[in-house]
Design a protein around this motif. Structure first.
Motif, short mmCIF file in Angstrom:
data_model
loop_
_atom_site.label_atom_id
_atom_site.label_comp_id
_atom_site.label_asym_id
_atom_site.label_seq_id
_atom_site.Cartn_x
_atom_site.Cartn_y
_atom_site.Cartn_z
N LEU A 62 0.82 -1.20 0.00
CA LEU A 62 0.00 0.00 0.00
C LEU A 62 0.86 1.26 0.00
CD1 LEU A 62 -2.79 1.21 -0.02
CD2 LEU A 62 -2.90 0.91 2.46
N LEU A 63 1.96 1.25 0.73
CA LEU A 63 2.86 2.41 0.72
C LEU A 63 3.39 2.67 -0.68
CD1 LEU A 63 4.58 4.60 2.14
CD2 LEU A 63 6.32 2.83 2.52
N PHE A 64 3.89 1.64 -1.34
CA PHE A 64 4.47 1.81 -2.67
C PHE A 64 3.41 2.20 -3.71
CE2 PHE A 64 8.39 -1.15 -1.98
CZ PHE A 64 9.08 -0.10 -1.41
N ALA A 65 2.16 1.75 -3.52
CA ALA A 65 1.12 2.00 -4.51
C ALA A 65 0.44 3.35 -4.35
CB ALA A 65 0.07 0.90 -4.43
N SER A 66 0.41 3.88 -3.15
CA SER A 66 -0.41 5.06 -2.84
C SER A 66 0.41 6.35 -2.83
CB SER A 66 -1.06 4.88 -1.47
OG SER A 66 -0.08 4.95 -0.44
N ASP A 67 -0.32 7.46 -2.65
CA ASP A 67 0.36 8.76 -2.57
C ASP A 67 1.16 8.91 -1.29
OD1 ASP A 67 -0.63 9.44 -5.00
OD2 ASP A 67 -2.12 10.88 -4.29
N ALA A 68 0.97 8.02 -0.33
CA ALA A 68 1.82 8.05 0.86
C ALA A 68 3.28 7.79 0.49
CB ALA A 68 1.34 7.00 1.87
N GLY A 69 3.50 7.12 -0.63
CA GLY A 69 4.85 6.85 -1.10
C GLY A 69 5.21 7.62 -2.36
N LYS A 70 4.59 8.77 -2.58
CA LYS A 70 4.76 9.50 -3.84
C LYS A 70 6.16 10.05 -4.07
CE LYS A 70 2.68 13.77 -1.96
NZ LYS A 70 3.83 14.68 -2.05
N HIS A 71 6.99 10.06 -3.04
CA HIS A 71 8.38 10.53 -3.21
C HIS A 71 9.38 9.37 -3.05
CE1 HIS A 71 10.93 13.89 -4.03
NE2 HIS A 71 11.61 13.80 -2.90
N ILE A 72 8.88 8.16 -3.22
CA ILE A 72 9.73 6.96 -3.10
C ILE A 72 9.77 6.26 -4.46
CG2 ILE A 72 10.08 4.74 -1.95
CD1 ILE A 72 8.34 5.80 0.37
N THR A 73 10.95 6.12 -5.02
CA THR A 73 11.08 5.38 -6.28
C THR A 73 12.48 4.80 -6.39
OG1 THR A 73 10.54 5.46 -8.64
CG2 THR A 73 11.86 7.29 -7.78
N GLY A 74 12.58 3.67 -7.11
CA GLY A 74 13.86 3.01 -7.31
C GLY A 74 14.37 2.27 -6.09
N GLN A 75 13.49 1.99 -5.13
CA GLN A 75 13.91 1.38 -3.88
C GLN A 75 13.45 -0.07 -3.76
OE1 GLN A 75 15.95 3.32 -1.92
NE2 GLN A 75 15.69 4.69 -3.68
N TRP A 76 14.16 -0.83 -2.95
CA TRP A 76 13.71 -2.17 -2.58
C TRP A 76 13.69 -2.25 -1.06
CZ3 TRP A 76 16.84 -4.89 0.61
CH2 TRP A 76 18.22 -4.59 0.61
N MET A 77 12.79 -3.07 -0.55
CA MET A 77 12.74 -3.30 0.89
C MET A 77 12.47 -4.76 1.17
SD MET A 77 10.54 -1.44 3.91
CE MET A 77 11.54 0.05 3.80
N ALA A 78 13.23 -5.31 2.10
CA ALA A 78 13.05 -6.70 2.51
C ALA A 78 11.93 -6.81 3.53
CB ALA A 78 14.34 -7.25 3.10
N VAL A 79 11.07 -7.79 3.33
CA VAL A 79 10.02 -8.11 4.30
C VAL A 79 10.28 -9.56 4.69
CG1 VAL A 79 7.54 -8.21 4.74
CG2 VAL A 79 8.44 -6.55 3.09
N ASP A 80 11.15 -9.74 5.67
CA ASP A 80 11.74 -11.07 5.92
C ASP A 80 11.96 -11.40 7.38
OD1 ASP A 80 13.80 -9.33 6.52
OD2 ASP A 80 15.28 -10.32 5.23
N GLY A 81 11.39 -10.60 8.28
CA GLY A 81 11.59 -10.86 9.70
C GLY A 81 13.01 -10.60 10.16
N GLY A 82 13.80 -9.93 9.31
CA GLY A 82 15.18 -9.58 9.66
C GLY A 82 16.23 -10.55 9.17
N VAL A 83 15.85 -11.54 8.37
CA VAL A 83 16.82 -12.53 7.89
C VAL A 83 17.98 -11.89 7.15
CG1 VAL A 83 17.16 -14.50 6.33
CG2 VAL A 83 15.14 -14.43 7.80
#
Length: 263
Positions: free
Chosen positions: A236-257
């Motif tokens: 939702l962050l990446f898709a919505s205007d809440a993330g309108k100044h975020i591009t070219g980024q990656w984020m791990a969703v992995d519990g910290g692995v």
């Protein structure tokens, strides 16, 4: 006037196309976008799976449709984008999530299996992004593309895991995300990637069995695998205007692995 946080995350009036959306991570992301108000269209190869997933989405109050398409075919990718445009009128959000994996030692890995993984995990992302951008996002000067990568694209694997093609493809997805974001920023298109860790799914069944689900969970600083909610917030962050100044980024969703393995 500055918008409230609920307004920034609101997707009412937006449309979303999600590949690999009939189950697992793709279906979870479709729920996230639909629950925030977007009209969603999911795609995968099997009509029966899509029918069941669409029924689940509709039962949750989401405006959902489906189109069956094979992501390994250029013709099918372009047809998917064109039919989605006919159904939705425009495509504001594209989630490239369809994927394949293949386990084999690198020295014995079949070339045809390598090609299959690369075609679906990388080539289809490029073709579909290109077609959606041409038909909708570039003319409308806005869009959000979310690519599903993996923490497997950040480095090697624990001993015993032999997925050279999958790791290579997901590393490519991360840099594809960066390069596309840099090029298409002028068109108002944002491109970001999500790198899931271990989530129970059909694709990870073999790994979970080989490595042991409890062992993999224990390896994560948070002590568990991903669940049916863990991708929703970032999607939702990446898709919505809440993330309108975020591009070219990656984020791990992995519990910290990945912080333990140095990814």
């Amino acid at each position: 006037m500055t918008r409230t946080i609920s307004q920034l995350f609101d997707l009412k009036g937006r449309t979303a196309l999600i590949t690999g959306g009939s189950r697992g991570l793709g279906l979870q992301m479709a729920h996230a976008l639909g629950e925030a108000g977007a009209r969603v269209l999911i795609s995968s190869r099997k009509a029966s799976d899509l029918e069941a997933a669409t029924a689940e989405l509709k039962a949750a109050g989401i405006d959902a449709q489906w189109i069956a398409a094979d992501g390994q075919s250029e013709e099918e990718c372009r047809r998917l984008a064109q039919e989605a445009m006919q159904r939705l009128g425009r495509i504001d959000i594209l989630v490239n999530n369809a994927g394949a994996a293949w386990g084999a030692p690198a020295e014995d890995h079949p070339v045809e299996a390598w090609d299959k993984v690369m075609d679906l995990n990388v080539r289809s992302y490029f073709i579909l992004s290109q077609e959606v951008a041409r038909l909708s996002m570039i003319p409308n000067k806005r869009g959000a593309i979310i690519n599903t990568a993996s923490i497997a694209g950040l480095g090697g694997n624990p001993r015993g895991m032999k997925t050279i093609a999958y790791n290579t493809s997901k590393g490519a997805v991360i840099n594809f995300t960066r390069a596309l974001a840099a090029e298409w920023g002028d068109h108002g298109i944002r491109v970001n990637a999500i790198c899931p860790g271990f989530f129970p799914s059909k694709m990870t069944q073999g790994t979970l069995k080989a490595m042991g689900e409890e062992k993999l969970a224990a390896h994560a600083p948070l002590g568990r695998l991903g669940d049916d909610e863990d991708l929703k917030g970032l999607t939702l962050l990446f898709a919505s205007d809440a993330g309108k100044h975020i591009t070219g980024q990656w984020m791990a969703v992995d519990g910290g692995v990945s912080i333990i393995t140095g990814g």
